[in-house]
Design a protein around this motif. Sequence first.
Motif, mmCIF file in Angstrom:
data_model
loop_
_atom_site.group_PDB
_atom_site.id
_atom_site.type_symbol
_atom_site.label_atom_id
_atom_site.label_comp_id
_atom_site.label_asym_id
_atom_site.label_seq_id
_atom_site.Cartn_x
_atom_site.Cartn_y
_atom_site.Cartn_z
ATOM 1 N N LEU A 7 0.837 -1.206 0.000
ATOM 2 C CA LEU A 7 0.000 0.000 0.000
ATOM 3 C C LEU A 7 0.870 1.254 0.000
ATOM 4 O O LEU A 7 0.556 2.235 -0.666
ATOM 5 C CB LEU A 7 -0.922 0.022 1.227
ATOM 6 C CG LEU A 7 -2.088 -0.950 1.210
ATOM 7 C CD1 LEU A 7 -2.937 -0.770 2.450
ATOM 8 C CD2 LEU A 7 -2.939 -0.758 -0.029
ATOM 9 N N ASP B 68 3.849 1.377 -1.233
ATOM 10 C CA ASP B 68 4.471 1.435 -2.541
ATOM 11 C C ASP B 68 3.487 1.958 -3.600
ATOM 12 O O ASP B 68 3.847 2.733 -4.479
ATOM 13 C CB ASP B 68 4.968 0.030 -2.912
ATOM 14 C CG ASP B 68 5.706 0.015 -4.232
ATOM 15 O OD1 ASP B 68 6.601 0.871 -4.389
ATOM 16 O OD2 ASP B 68 5.371 -0.815 -5.092
ATOM 17 N N MET B 69 2.222 1.541 -3.480
ATOM 18 C CA MET B 69 1.232 1.919 -4.487
ATOM 19 C C MET B 69 0.749 3.353 -4.328
ATOM 20 O O MET B 69 0.546 4.066 -5.300
ATOM 21 C CB MET B 69 0.017 0.976 -4.398
ATOM 22 C CG MET B 69 0.256 -0.409 -4.948
ATOM 23 S SD MET B 69 -0.913 -1.619 -4.270
ATOM 24 C CE MET B 69 -2.446 -1.088 -4.987
ATOM 25 N N PHE B 70 0.494 3.752 -3.084
ATOM 26 C CA PHE B 70 -0.184 5.034 -2.855
ATOM 27 C C PHE B 70 0.602 5.993 -1.965
ATOM 28 O O PHE B 70 0.105 7.068 -1.665
ATOM 29 C CB PHE B 70 -1.545 4.806 -2.176
ATOM 30 C CG PHE B 70 -2.452 3.852 -2.902
ATOM 31 C CD1 PHE B 70 -3.106 4.236 -4.059
ATOM 32 C CD2 PHE B 70 -2.662 2.566 -2.425
ATOM 33 C CE1 PHE B 70 -3.951 3.374 -4.726
ATOM 34 C CE2 PHE B 70 -3.510 1.696 -3.087
ATOM 35 C CZ PHE B 70 -4.151 2.098 -4.238
ATOM 36 N N ARG C 110 -7.693 -0.644 -7.976
ATOM 37 C CA ARG C 110 -6.872 -0.525 -6.758
ATOM 38 C C ARG C 110 -6.812 -1.859 -6.020
ATOM 39 O O ARG C 110 -5.771 -2.292 -5.568
ATOM 40 C CB ARG C 110 -7.463 0.540 -5.834
ATOM 41 C CG ARG C 110 -7.347 1.929 -6.389
ATOM 42 C CD ARG C 110 -7.738 2.974 -5.370
ATOM 43 N NE ARG C 110 -7.049 4.228 -5.686
ATOM 44 C CZ ARG C 110 -6.832 5.211 -4.833
ATOM 45 N NH1 ARG C 110 -7.270 5.124 -3.606
ATOM 46 N NH2 ARG C 110 -6.173 6.279 -5.180
ATOM 47 N N GLU D 170 -4.737 -4.544 -7.962
ATOM 48 C CA GLU D 170 -3.288 -4.353 -7.882
ATOM 49 C C GLU D 170 -2.752 -4.914 -6.565
ATOM 50 O O GLU D 170 -1.749 -5.625 -6.540
ATOM 51 C CB GLU D 170 -2.959 -2.860 -8.006
ATOM 52 C CG GLU D 170 -1.478 -2.539 -7.959
ATOM 53 C CD GLU D 170 -0.715 -3.041 -9.174
ATOM 54 O OE1 GLU D 170 -1.345 -3.344 -10.206
ATOM 55 O OE2 GLU D 170 0.525 -3.138 -9.081
ATOM 56 N N LEU D 171 -3.447 -4.632 -5.472
ATOM 57 C CA LEU D 171 -3.016 -5.183 -4.183
ATOM 58 C C LEU D 171 -3.165 -6.699 -4.181
ATOM 59 O O LEU D 171 -2.280 -7.424 -3.723
ATOM 60 C CB LEU D 171 -3.833 -4.570 -3.036
ATOM 61 C CG LEU D 171 -3.485 -5.116 -1.646
ATOM 62 C CD1 LEU D 171 -2.070 -4.698 -1.239
ATOM 63 C CD2 LEU D 171 -4.482 -4.673 -0.591
ATOM 64 N N ARG E 233 -0.371 -8.407 -6.021
ATOM 65 C CA ARG E 233 0.878 -8.420 -5.248
ATOM 66 C C ARG E 233 0.803 -9.414 -4.093
ATOM 67 O O ARG E 233 1.781 -10.084 -3.785
ATOM 68 C CB ARG E 233 1.164 -7.016 -4.717
ATOM 69 C CG ARG E 233 1.469 -6.029 -5.843
ATOM 70 C CD ARG E 233 1.566 -4.625 -5.312
ATOM 71 N NE ARG E 233 1.757 -3.657 -6.390
ATOM 72 C CZ ARG E 233 2.534 -2.596 -6.278
ATOM 73 N NH1 ARG E 233 3.184 -2.359 -5.169
ATOM 74 N NH2 ARG E 233 2.665 -1.770 -7.278
#
Lengths: 323, 173
Positions: free
Chosen positions: A294, A296-298, B119, B122-123, B126
């Motif tokens: 999270l 890394d993404m946001f 969103r 994507e999580l 991973r």
Amino acid sequence: VSRQDHIREFAAKALGDGRVDYFIGWKQAYNSSEVIPAFVKDPAEVEQLVWNPLCQHNLVTFLKRNMPDPPGAKIGVCVKGCDSRTLVALLQEELVDKEKLYVVGVPCDGIVDRRKLEKELAAEMVDIAFPDKGKIVVTTRQGETKEFDQKAVELDVCARCRYPNPLYADDTAGPPEAEPEYDITKPDFGDVAAYEALTDGDKQALLEQIYSTCVRCFACINVCPVCFCWDKCVNRSRTPEIVSQKVEPKENLLFQMVHMMHVAGRCPSCGACDRACPVEIPLYLLHRKMNKELYDMFRFEPGVKLDEKPVFQVFDLKDQFGD
Amino acid sequence: MADQTTTEASGAVLGAAPGAALDPATGAAAPGQAGSTGDRPVKIIGIVCNWCSYAGADTAGVGRFKQPANMRLIRVPCTGRIDPLFALKAFQKGADGVLISGCHPGDCHYSEGNYYARRKFELLERMIHHLGIPKERFKWTWVSASEGQRWQQVVTKFVAGVERLGPREGRAL
């Protein structure tokens, strides 16, 4: 004046003034080697409240269900730095009523991991004392005493803590703790690095081994302050039966993944689930990794800003995911 | 093609049809062992949105574009409806690969479902890799109703990737 005295003073005042109907803190358990949550209703009883490095419980857990309980109740609660993030996460989604809460923030310099002590000692502990800062003295049932360096036996999450001081509190028990010496400008997820370095086959084998011990007692989700679909938990649903009653590694990991994906964006890795697990499943492998991704993404950290919405409650047209 | 397989696939994933569950003891190749296809064809679960990818698969069928028959489609109203649990459950039940597809961003029938969904996916992607499931076994993408050709390419490429790894013998999920 110690932090403990501050907590007692705040509790007595809030109870005396009628600001709260009851106050949630920590008290000594059956002996002085352990601390349990305390629910104080009478100002005369505040003397039982304690504060020491054994206060590992995240008391925000008691706010998550049927808040306020009983209806209309005003509640006082103690939070450490990590606990305050779970409270902020609940406030971000308006799952608790700020007006009904009185929050006492307790700056914290690390919590002792009793399991680490248990592994060092042959006999049951009957007393843990804190004579000097950073030192703890443990006495066992056989009368043996042993001194430990607090840093050496503290929780793994504390070693990477970036928020020793509560992020949300009405009153703070004493002066703030000094910020850690290590770099706190960004989170350190070094604790999952060893697992991440494994090959896919090894990861599967390790997870199979880890999750074969899970007895599905649900302690992890019961204690989780940000996991609250109590009446409609998908893990306990029998129609449809998503997670079966069969206790085996695949079902157990599926159950845990459901928990993780449901608290994503809310879970600040307070570690309450790791501590609650009776078979010591390293749940941090999942929730720390989730928070790493999270971030890394946001560049998002759960439960830090009150006016922020968790990342899965909102979207951004400019997101760059997928092809 | 899509219509015939939908019922069967959802039965397998939601556990309603024990007969459709996969046999874990097929003597398949060890996970990650390239070049082996094992004894059985790979089973792949496709979770697609009703408005774009499902129609895209239909377009591919109507256009008679040749594509692998390993895909079992599950039709959902919107990618925003897809709980990450669906993909995890498919893997737990023995799927060799999971493909999720929906409308391109901006084209959602419900305006914004896929913005939320991407969103989550994507999580999810991973985290699935974190569990030791190779990248080739999970994919999420966008295919619109008119993109029959693209559907064919996506499916062909994805199935080829999964076939290279062979049937999966998941130990932990």
